[in-house]
Write a protein that holds these residues in place. Structure first.
Motif, PDB file in Angstrom:
ATOM      1  N   ALA A 167       0.817  -1.216   0.000  1.00  0.00           N
ATOM      2  CA  ALA A 167       0.000   0.000   0.000  1.00  0.00           C
ATOM      3  C   ALA A 167       0.851   1.266   0.000  1.00  0.00           C
ATOM      4  N   HIS A 168       2.074   1.197   0.538  1.00  0.00           N
ATOM      5  CA  HIS A 168       2.998   2.336   0.574  1.00  0.00           C
ATOM      6  C   HIS A 168       2.372   3.559   1.252  1.00  0.00           C
ATOM      7  N   ILE A 169       1.642   3.339   2.342  1.00  0.00           N
ATOM      8  CA  ILE A 169       1.077   4.459   3.104  1.00  0.00           C
ATOM      9  C   ILE A 169       1.342   4.235   4.593  1.00  0.00           C
ATOM     10  N   ARG A 170       2.631   4.105   4.940  1.00  0.00           N
ATOM     11  CA  ARG A 170       3.015   3.694   6.295  1.00  0.00           C
ATOM     12  C   ARG A 170       2.591   4.686   7.375  1.00  0.00           C
ATOM     13  N   GLU A 171       2.598   5.977   7.083  1.00  0.00           N
ATOM     14  CA  GLU A 171       2.235   6.952   8.105  1.00  0.00           C
ATOM     15  C   GLU A 171       0.788   7.397   7.962  1.00  0.00           C
ATOM     16  N   ALA A 172      -0.030   6.556   7.370  1.00  0.00           N
ATOM     17  CA  ALA A 172      -1.407   6.920   7.051  1.00  0.00           C
ATOM     18  C   ALA A 172      -2.283   6.958   8.300  1.00  0.00           C
ATOM     19  N   GLY A 173      -3.310   7.768   8.226  1.00  0.00           N
ATOM     20  CA  GLY A 173      -4.335   7.782   9.256  1.00  0.00           C
ATOM     21  C   GLY A 173      -5.446   6.809   8.925  1.00  0.00           C
ATOM     22  N   LEU A 174      -6.427   6.732   9.815  1.00  0.00           N
ATOM     23  CA  LEU A 174      -7.534   5.804   9.611  1.00  0.00           C
ATOM     24  C   LEU A 174      -8.284   6.122   8.320  1.00  0.00           C
ATOM     25  N   ASP A 175      -8.480   7.400   8.018  1.00  0.00           N
ATOM     26  CA  ASP A 175      -9.194   7.771   6.793  1.00  0.00           C
ATOM     27  C   ASP A 175      -8.464   7.268   5.545  1.00  0.00           C
ATOM     28  N   ASP A 176      -7.126   7.297   5.567  1.00  0.00           N
ATOM     29  CA  ASP A 176      -6.357   6.829   4.416  1.00  0.00           C
ATOM     30  C   ASP A 176      -6.564   5.342   4.173  1.00  0.00           C
ATOM     31  N   TRP A 177      -6.585   4.557   5.246  1.00  0.00           N
ATOM     32  CA  TRP A 177      -6.797   3.111   5.100  1.00  0.00           C
ATOM     33  C   TRP A 177      -8.237   2.807   4.706  1.00  0.00           C
ATOM     34  N   ILE A 178      -9.179   3.573   5.224  1.00  0.00           N
ATOM     35  CA  ILE A 178     -10.575   3.409   4.810  1.00  0.00           C
ATOM     36  C   ILE A 178     -10.701   3.633   3.309  1.00  0.00           C
ATOM     37  N   ALA A 179     -10.040   4.698   2.815  1.00  0.00           N
ATOM     38  CA  ALA A 179     -10.082   5.001   1.385  1.00  0.00           C
ATOM     39  C   ALA A 179      -9.357   3.923   0.575  1.00  0.00           C
ATOM     40  N   HIS A 180      -8.224   3.441   1.093  1.00  0.00           N
ATOM     41  CA  HIS A 180      -7.439   2.431   0.365  1.00  0.00           C
ATOM     42  C   HIS A 180      -8.255   1.179   0.100  1.00  0.00           C
ATOM     43  N   PHE A 181      -9.049   0.764   1.085  1.00  0.00           N
ATOM     44  CA  PHE A 181      -9.834  -0.467   0.937  1.00  0.00           C
ATOM     45  C   PHE A 181     -11.280  -0.193   0.505  1.00  0.00           C
ATOM     46  N   ASN A 182     -11.564   1.064   0.191  1.00  0.00           N
ATOM     47  CA  ASN A 182     -12.908   1.436  -0.272  1.00  0.00           C
ATOM     48  C   ASN A 182     -13.999   1.008   0.704  1.00  0.00           C
ATOM     49  N   LEU A 183     -13.718   1.178   1.997  1.00  0.00           N
ATOM     50  CA  LEU A 183     -14.713   0.848   3.007  1.00  0.00           C
ATOM     51  C   LEU A 183     -15.798   1.919   3.030  1.00  0.00           C
ATOM     52  N   GLN A 184     -17.035   1.492   3.169  1.00  0.00           N
ATOM     53  CA  GLN A 184     -18.154   2.417   3.233  1.00  0.00           C
ATOM     54  C   GLN A 184     -18.436   2.745   4.699  1.00  0.00           C
ATOM     55  N   VAL A 185     -18.009   3.928   5.108  1.00  0.00           N
ATOM     56  CA  VAL A 185     -18.161   4.353   6.498  1.00  0.00           C
ATOM     57  C   VAL A 185     -19.118   5.538   6.525  1.00  0.00           C
ATOM     58  N   GLY A 186     -20.215   5.377   7.257  1.00  0.00           N
ATOM     59  CA  GLY A 186     -21.235   6.414   7.254  1.00  0.00           C
ATOM     60  C   GLY A 186     -20.939   7.600   8.137  1.00  0.00           C
TER      61      GLY A 186
END
Length: 236
Positions: A167-186
């Motif tokens: 993923a190459h986003i080691r310093e990512a926040g929770l929002d970055d990982w949510i976006a990376h996996f295309n999670l649907q968070v309301g």
């Protein structure tokens, strides 16, 4: 009654019922073992606090969900807002939305923390940026209950890059990982909603762990410790 409850001193300020509840809390939670990741009960935690100062700010709300049998168990959810009469709110109130009226209407901190630790039992805890939550929860438990937090904590912010190096986003926040996996968070920036988002991310990470031959909490922790040591090792 817990085998070690006699080692825990009474906490001034707690009534008799609260003292009895305190004695029932696990004094020596189990270490991460060799059961499968699926069979382990995990509590995914998120806190909202009055600010980011580890020694001055306070826990305002606790949200948690349970991962068990390979899924989020929606029958096991926890949410409490803590009453904090003397707390000075920081600009973070604009993010989490917990204003003075909500905090004034909250639960007694000792009751809320007793409820939460009874909910946790001896389960290990997961959180995104876990060291902050671990420190703040531990301080709240010590101040309100005289209880020493000894539960295993795993940091989802470390597990994600460990298990998904591509993923190459080691310093990512929770929002970055949510976006990376295309999670649907309301909803975000609310303790229980953030705990649920973290749990959904963790289900993906558990799947990646099993694909990499890591199918026990102990194996996952061992690999994480090795990864962190490599990160901290000086490069020549």
């Amino acid at each position: 009654m817990s085998l070690f409850s006699w080692l825990r001193p009474s906490r001034p300020g707690l009534d008799e019922h609260q003292q009895a509840r305190l004695q029932q809390l696990p004094a020596a939670p189990a270490v991460l073992g060799e059961t499968t990741l699926r069979d382990q009960r995990w509590v995914v935690l998120d806190l909202e606090t009055s600010g980011l100062n580890l020694n001055r700010d306070q826990v305002l709300s606790i949200g948690a969900v349970v991962i068990e049998d390979g899924a989020v168990d929606f029958s096991q959810q926890f949410e409490r807002t803590l009453q904090r009469a003397q707390t000075k709110l920081s600009p973070s109130v604009l993010i989490h939305g917990l204003g003075p009226s909500a905090i004034a209407a909250g639960c007694d901190p000792a009751e809320a923390l007793l409820d939460f630790m009874a909910f946790v039992g001896d389960s290990p805890l997961l959180a995104f940026h876990a060291p902050f939550d671990q420190h703040m929860l531990g301080r709240a438990l010590k101040d309100s209950l005289g209880y020493r937090l000894a539960h295993p904590f795993l940091d989802v912010a470390d597990l994600a890059p460990l298990l998904c190096p591509q993923a190459h986003i080691r310093e990512a926040g929770l929002d970055d990982w949510i976006a990376h996996f295309n999670l649907q968070v309301g909803e975000r920036h609310h303790a229980s909603a953030d705990a649920l988002a973290t749990a959904e991310l963790m289900l993906i990470l558990f799947s990646r762990a099993r694909q990499q031959g890591l199918d026990s909490p102990a194996a996952l922790q061992q690999r994480l410790n090795q990864w962190k040591r490599r990160k901290q090792a000086p490069s020549f």
